[in-house]
Design a protein around this motif. Structure first.
Motif, PDB file in Angstrom:
ATOM      1  N   GLY A  52      24.216  49.214  44.378  1.00 34.24           N
ATOM      2  CA  GLY A  52      25.776  49.531  44.726  1.00 34.24           C
ATOM      3  C   GLY A  52      26.689  48.565  44.198  1.00 34.24           C
ATOM      4  N   LEU A  53      26.319  47.491  43.561  1.00 36.82           N
ATOM      5  CA  LEU A  53      27.447  46.538  43.281  1.00 36.82           C
ATOM      6  C   LEU A  53      27.413  46.824  41.613  1.00 36.82           C
ATOM      7  N   SER A  54      28.654  46.608  41.069  1.00 38.65           N
ATOM      8  CA  SER A  54      29.018  46.752  39.371  1.00 38.65           C
ATOM      9  C   SER A  54      29.677  45.361  39.331  1.00 38.65           C
ATOM     10  N   ILE A  55      28.966  44.330  38.460  1.00 34.96           N
ATOM     11  CA  ILE A  55      29.434  42.972  38.703  1.00 34.96           C
ATOM     12  C   ILE A  55      29.979  43.058  37.153  1.00 34.96           C
ATOM     13  N   MET A  56      31.411  42.926  37.350  1.00 38.00           N
ATOM     14  CA  MET A  56      32.012  43.225  36.025  1.00 38.00           C
ATOM     15  C   MET A  56      32.218  41.721  35.214  1.00 38.00           C
ATOM     16  N   GLY A 113      30.107  44.178  32.992  1.00 38.34           N
ATOM     17  CA  GLY A 113      31.213  43.805  32.122  1.00 38.34           C
ATOM     18  C   GLY A 113      31.326  42.270  31.860  1.00 38.34           C
ATOM     19  N   ARG A 114      32.126  41.737  31.116  1.00 40.92           N
ATOM     20  CA  ARG A 114      32.415  40.428  30.737  1.00 40.92           C
ATOM     21  C   ARG A 114      33.647  39.937  30.932  1.00 40.92           C
ATOM     22  N   GLU A 115      34.485  40.406  32.070  1.00 40.91           N
ATOM     23  CA  GLU A 115      35.492  39.850  32.526  1.00 40.91           C
ATOM     24  C   GLU A 115      35.450  38.322  32.980  1.00 40.91           C
ATOM     25  N   LEU A 116      36.646  37.592  32.688  1.00 42.01           N
ATOM     26  CA  LEU A 116      36.649  36.556  32.962  1.00 42.01           C
ATOM     27  C   LEU A 116      38.168  36.292  33.584  1.00 42.01           C
ATOM     28  N   SER A 117      38.052  36.352  35.080  1.00 37.28           N
ATOM     29  CA  SER A 117      39.441  36.159  36.049  1.00 37.28           C
ATOM     30  C   SER A 117      39.411  34.437  36.005  1.00 37.28           C
ATOM     31  N   MET A 118      40.432  34.147  35.155  1.00 36.17           N
ATOM     32  CA  MET A 118      40.654  32.839  35.198  1.00 36.17           C
ATOM     33  C   MET A 118      42.101  32.317  34.941  1.00 36.17           C
TER      34      MET A 118
END
Length: 231
Positions: A156-160, A198-203
């Motif tokens: 159920g988790l989609s780790i982006m 995904g390959r997001e980097l929230s920084m």
């Protein structure tokens, strides 16, 4: 008030983003999350009129209150960027298009349970603490890749991708190093086959987003630099 503020602040922010991207040698897309924490719903409306389509809130209660005042058809994507308590998961899941702050296995498990209960897919980022600060949450240490893998494997988790916060210091070496190590951690996750969606980097936030972009950020969380100090 907010419309006039954004007319002044947003073009300069966009210019700074473009300059930081040029310095990094990258041509990637950098998403701007307009953080309206502590501002009234008028800030959300002004952000939308200025062309911003992602809004970030720190608290579930404030996110819920603002969502009730914004029409569902305006195309705003709502991000929960603050710490999420496990007892707020049931409320947070249907309100959040992306949760930035999955900072423990227990929280991830609670989100997975809620995803399975509701049939929803929960898009999220794993919060990491590569600076080792005691005041910050997130996965840290040599076992971080394995724990991120555990989170990504939950149904159920989609780790982006990953999220981090740099220390609030004036030392550019320390701040830049935090962002660089987070990028390297994401690269190790990819190299070892961790099941990221995904390959997001929230920084990067108002005081350090240029350094974050130079080190590979794909998503910056900006409040004060756009809207001014919170009232």
């Amino acid at each position: 008030m907010y419309d006039e503020r954004l007319k002044q602040s947003l073009p300069r922010v966009q210019e700074r983003v473009a300059e930081a991207l040029a310095r990094s040698g990258g041509d990637r897309d950098v998403k701007l999350v307009a953080v309206t924490k502590g501002h009234p719903v008028e800030a959300v409306a002004a952000a939308w009129r200025a062309g911003l389509r992602i809004v970030g809130e720190n608290r579930v209660q404030e996110l819920a209150a603002k969502r009730t005042e914004v029409p569902t058809d305006v195309g705003v994507s709502w991000h929960l960027i603050g710490h999420l308590q496990r007892n707020k998961v049931r409320q947070a899941v249907p309100l959040s298009d992306l949760i930035h702050s999955v900072d423990s296995i227990r929280l991830a498990q609670e989100l997975s349970k809620e995803a399975q209960r509701t049939g929803l897919s929960v898009a999220a980022l794993v919060q990491v603490n590569v600076s080792g600060e005691e005041t910050k949450g997130g996965f840290e240490g040599d076992g971080a890749v394995d724990r991120i893998g555990e989170v990504a494997a939950l149904p159920g988790l989609s780790i982006m991708g990953l999220m981090t916060m740099a220390p609030f210091v004036d030392d550019e070496v320390v701040v830049r190093g935090t962002f660089r190590r987070t990028r390297e951690l994401l690269e190790r996750c990819v190299d070892t086959g961790v099941g990221l969606a995904g390959r997001e980097l929230s920084m990067g936030m108002s005081g350090d987003f240029e350094l974050a972009i130079e080190e590979g950020s794909t998503m910056i969380r900006l409040g004060t630099v756009l809207f001014g100090e919170r009232t």
